[in-house]
Design a protein around this motif. Sequence first.
Motif, PDB file in Angstrom:
ATOM      1  N   VAL A  68       0.868  -1.177   0.000  1.00  8.62           N
ATOM      2  CA  VAL A  68       0.000   0.000   0.000  1.00  8.62           C
ATOM      3  C   VAL A  68       0.902   1.222   0.000  1.00  8.62           C
ATOM      4  O   VAL A  68       1.763   1.374   0.879  1.00  8.62           O
ATOM      5  CB  VAL A  68      -0.929   0.019   1.222  1.00  8.62           C
ATOM      6  CG1 VAL A  68      -1.782   1.293   1.211  1.00  8.62           C
ATOM      7  CG2 VAL A  68      -1.822  -1.215   1.250  1.00  8.62           C
ATOM      8  N   LEU A  69       0.732   2.095  -0.985  1.00  6.73           N
ATOM      9  CA  LEU A  69       1.552   3.289  -1.134  1.00  6.73           C
ATOM     10  C   LEU A  69       0.688   4.505  -0.803  1.00  6.73           C
ATOM     11  O   LEU A  69      -0.076   4.979  -1.641  1.00  6.73           O
ATOM     12  CB  LEU A  69       2.103   3.392  -2.553  1.00  6.73           C
ATOM     13  CG  LEU A  69       2.754   2.117  -3.110  1.00  6.73           C
ATOM     14  CD1 LEU A  69       3.134   2.316  -4.574  1.00  6.73           C
ATOM     15  CD2 LEU A  69       3.962   1.718  -2.281  1.00  6.73           C
TER      16      LEU A  69
ATOM     17  N   THR B 204       5.369  -2.831 -10.937  1.00  2.43           N
ATOM     18  CA  THR B 204       5.298  -3.557  -9.673  1.00  2.43           C
ATOM     19  C   THR B 204       4.978  -5.038  -9.894  1.00  2.43           C
ATOM     20  O   THR B 204       4.088  -5.376 -10.676  1.00  2.43           O
ATOM     21  CB  THR B 204       4.251  -2.929  -8.737  1.00  2.43           C
ATOM     22  OG1 THR B 204       4.152  -3.711  -7.538  1.00  2.43           O
ATOM     23  CG2 THR B 204       2.882  -2.887  -9.389  1.00  2.43           C
ATOM     24  N   PRO B 205       5.699  -5.929  -9.226  1.00  2.00           N
ATOM     25  CA  PRO B 205       5.457  -7.361  -9.407  1.00  2.00           C
ATOM     26  C   PRO B 205       4.443  -7.937  -8.436  1.00  2.00           C
ATOM     27  O   PRO B 205       4.166  -9.139  -8.468  1.00  2.00           O
ATOM     28  CB  PRO B 205       6.846  -7.961  -9.150  1.00  2.00           C
ATOM     29  CG  PRO B 205       7.448  -7.047  -8.137  1.00  2.00           C
ATOM     30  CD  PRO B 205       6.921  -5.668  -8.447  1.00  2.00           C
ATOM     31  N   VAL B 206       3.884  -7.099  -7.556  1.00  2.00           N
ATOM     32  CA  VAL B 206       2.944  -7.590  -6.534  1.00  2.00           C
ATOM     33  C   VAL B 206       1.680  -6.735  -6.553  1.00  2.00           C
ATOM     34  O   VAL B 206       1.688  -5.609  -7.084  1.00  2.00           O
ATOM     35  CB  VAL B 206       3.593  -7.542  -5.134  1.00  2.00           C
ATOM     36  CG1 VAL B 206       4.862  -8.399  -5.093  1.00  2.00           C
ATOM     37  CG2 VAL B 206       3.882  -6.107  -4.711  1.00  2.00           C
ATOM     38  N   PRO B 207       0.570  -7.224  -5.989  1.00  2.00           N
ATOM     39  CA  PRO B 207      -0.639  -6.390  -5.881  1.00  2.00           C
ATOM     40  C   PRO B 207      -0.326  -5.083  -5.152  1.00  2.00           C
ATOM     41  O   PRO B 207       0.327  -5.091  -4.104  1.00  2.00           O
ATOM     42  CB  PRO B 207      -1.595  -7.269  -5.072  1.00  2.00           C
ATOM     43  CG  PRO B 207      -1.147  -8.668  -5.347  1.00  2.00           C
ATOM     44  CD  PRO B 207       0.342  -8.591  -5.469  1.00  2.00           C
ATOM     45  N   THR B 208      -0.795  -3.981  -5.725  1.00  2.00           N
ATOM     46  CA  THR B 208      -0.417  -2.659  -5.213  1.00  2.00           C
ATOM     47  C   THR B 208      -1.630  -1.751  -5.129  1.00  2.00           C
ATOM     48  O   THR B 208      -2.422  -1.663  -6.066  1.00  2.00           O
ATOM     49  CB  THR B 208       0.648  -2.015  -6.124  1.00  2.00           C
ATOM     50  OG1 THR B 208       1.816  -2.846  -6.145  1.00  2.00           O
ATOM     51  CG2 THR B 208       1.021  -0.625  -5.643  1.00  2.00           C
TER      52      THR B 208
ATOM     53  N   VAL C 154      -2.622  -3.131 -10.086  1.00  2.00           N
ATOM     54  CA  VAL C 154      -2.490  -1.835  -9.433  1.00  2.00           C
ATOM     55  C   VAL C 154      -3.852  -1.165  -9.312  1.00  2.00           C
ATOM     56  O   VAL C 154      -4.595  -1.062 -10.289  1.00  2.00           O
ATOM     57  CB  VAL C 154      -1.531  -0.905 -10.210  1.00  2.00           C
ATOM     58  CG1 VAL C 154      -1.511   0.490  -9.592  1.00  2.00           C
ATOM     59  CG2 VAL C 154      -0.128  -1.499 -10.227  1.00  2.00           C
ATOM     60  N   THR C 155      -4.189  -0.734  -8.108  1.00  2.00           N
ATOM     61  CA  THR C 155      -5.399   0.040  -7.847  1.00  2.00           C
ATOM     62  C   THR C 155      -4.996   1.424  -7.357  1.00  2.00           C
ATOM     63  O   THR C 155      -4.110   1.553  -6.508  1.00  2.00           O
ATOM     64  CB  THR C 155      -6.269  -0.641  -6.783  1.00  2.00           C
ATOM     65  OG1 THR C 155      -6.663  -1.931  -7.242  1.00  2.00           O
ATOM     66  CG2 THR C 155      -7.530   0.181  -6.494  1.00  2.00           C
TER      67      THR C 155
ATOM     68  N   ASP D 250     -10.518   3.391 -12.100  1.00  2.00           N
ATOM     69  CA  ASP D 250     -10.329   2.154 -12.831  1.00  2.00           C
ATOM     70  C   ASP D 250      -9.351   2.369 -13.978  1.00  2.00           C
ATOM     71  O   ASP D 250      -9.176   3.469 -14.487  1.00  2.00           O
ATOM     72  CB  ASP D 250     -11.661   1.637 -13.359  1.00  2.00           C
ATOM     73  CG  ASP D 250     -12.598   1.209 -12.240  1.00  2.00           C
ATOM     74  OD1 ASP D 250     -12.098   0.563 -11.301  1.00  2.00           O
ATOM     75  OD2 ASP D 250     -13.794   1.538 -12.293  1.00  2.00           O
ATOM     76  N   ILE D 251      -8.744   1.262 -14.413  1.00  2.00           N
ATOM     77  CA  ILE D 251      -7.705   1.331 -15.435  1.00  2.00           C
ATOM     78  C   ILE D 251      -8.227   1.976 -16.717  1.00  2.00           C
ATOM     79  O   ILE D 251      -7.559   2.760 -17.361  1.00  2.00           O
ATOM     80  CB  ILE D 251      -7.162  -0.070 -15.740  1.00  2.00           C
ATOM     81  CG1 ILE D 251      -6.591  -0.675 -14.448  1.00  2.00           C
ATOM     82  CG2 ILE D 251      -6.112  -0.042 -16.811  1.00  2.00           C
ATOM     83  CD1 ILE D 251      -5.522   0.162 -13.800  1.00  2.00           C
TER      84      ILE D 251
END
Length: 272
Positions: free
Chosen positions: A122-123, A188-192, A220-221, A269-270
């Motif tokens: 989480v950023l 990013t290689p992981v859920p973010t 990515v969200t 959303d993307i």
Amino acid sequence: MPGWRERYVTVQGRRVFVRLGPDVPGTTPLVHVHGFAVSGTYLMPTAAALAHRATSLVPDLPGYGRSHGWGHVLGISSLAWALLETLDALGLARATLIGNSMGAPVCLEVAHSAPDRVAGIVLASPAGGVHNQPLVRALGQLARDAWRESPAMVRVVVPDYLRFGPMNALQLFSELMRFPSLERVLRTPVPTLAVLGSRDPLMPPLQRVREVGRLAPPQVTIAVIDGAAHAMNFSHPGELAHLIGCWLDGRDITDDPDQPGLTQVLRLDIGD
């Protein structure tokens, strides 16, 4: 706080201070990573709000707060290495990392270097990149943000800033502003989950955020908390914790029903 403990672990012969929430068996731990020149103290409101979901930990990175230093300022990559070493010392094989400001680049570096150790990141107000350059522009953004934060932040962070020192702060701040946060997020290689505040002068405008959303990979969200400035972990802990909870559960991101009207969370959303 009730149920919280304090502990020191040893990393490369130096003591690192960690706050530990109540044990929640069978969960992936949540590790909260603080920002520039401060300790993890200001992260405690959000950490406490999430403590019922999973075992929560709030370390002071080496050279910050109550943790011993290395004799010189550690850069982003070195702090990421030290965070991984701290996870090892705590016996954590895998964790979800929640970073604010400088803590976000540190979490990104850990995710890129050791994705098998990271369940997700989480950023919150991820600092660094073109929007914060040159340095004089970033310093101006930081000054404007100071007036938008909760007045209660003063007594929490000023002692940390004074302990860290102005020369150390300037050296690290210059490196932080050059960190390619956007490029790291897009790869990013992981859920973010990236969370921005609508009143944060260190973050790009909403139009730019939407452009990034279109470029971001499916894992990515990007969300915006209306009314939040840079230190949302301190000023908006209920809303941020609710948002993180939705993301962890795989639910649609909504406004916090327990604090209606306080903030509004917008899901970008993307294809938006």
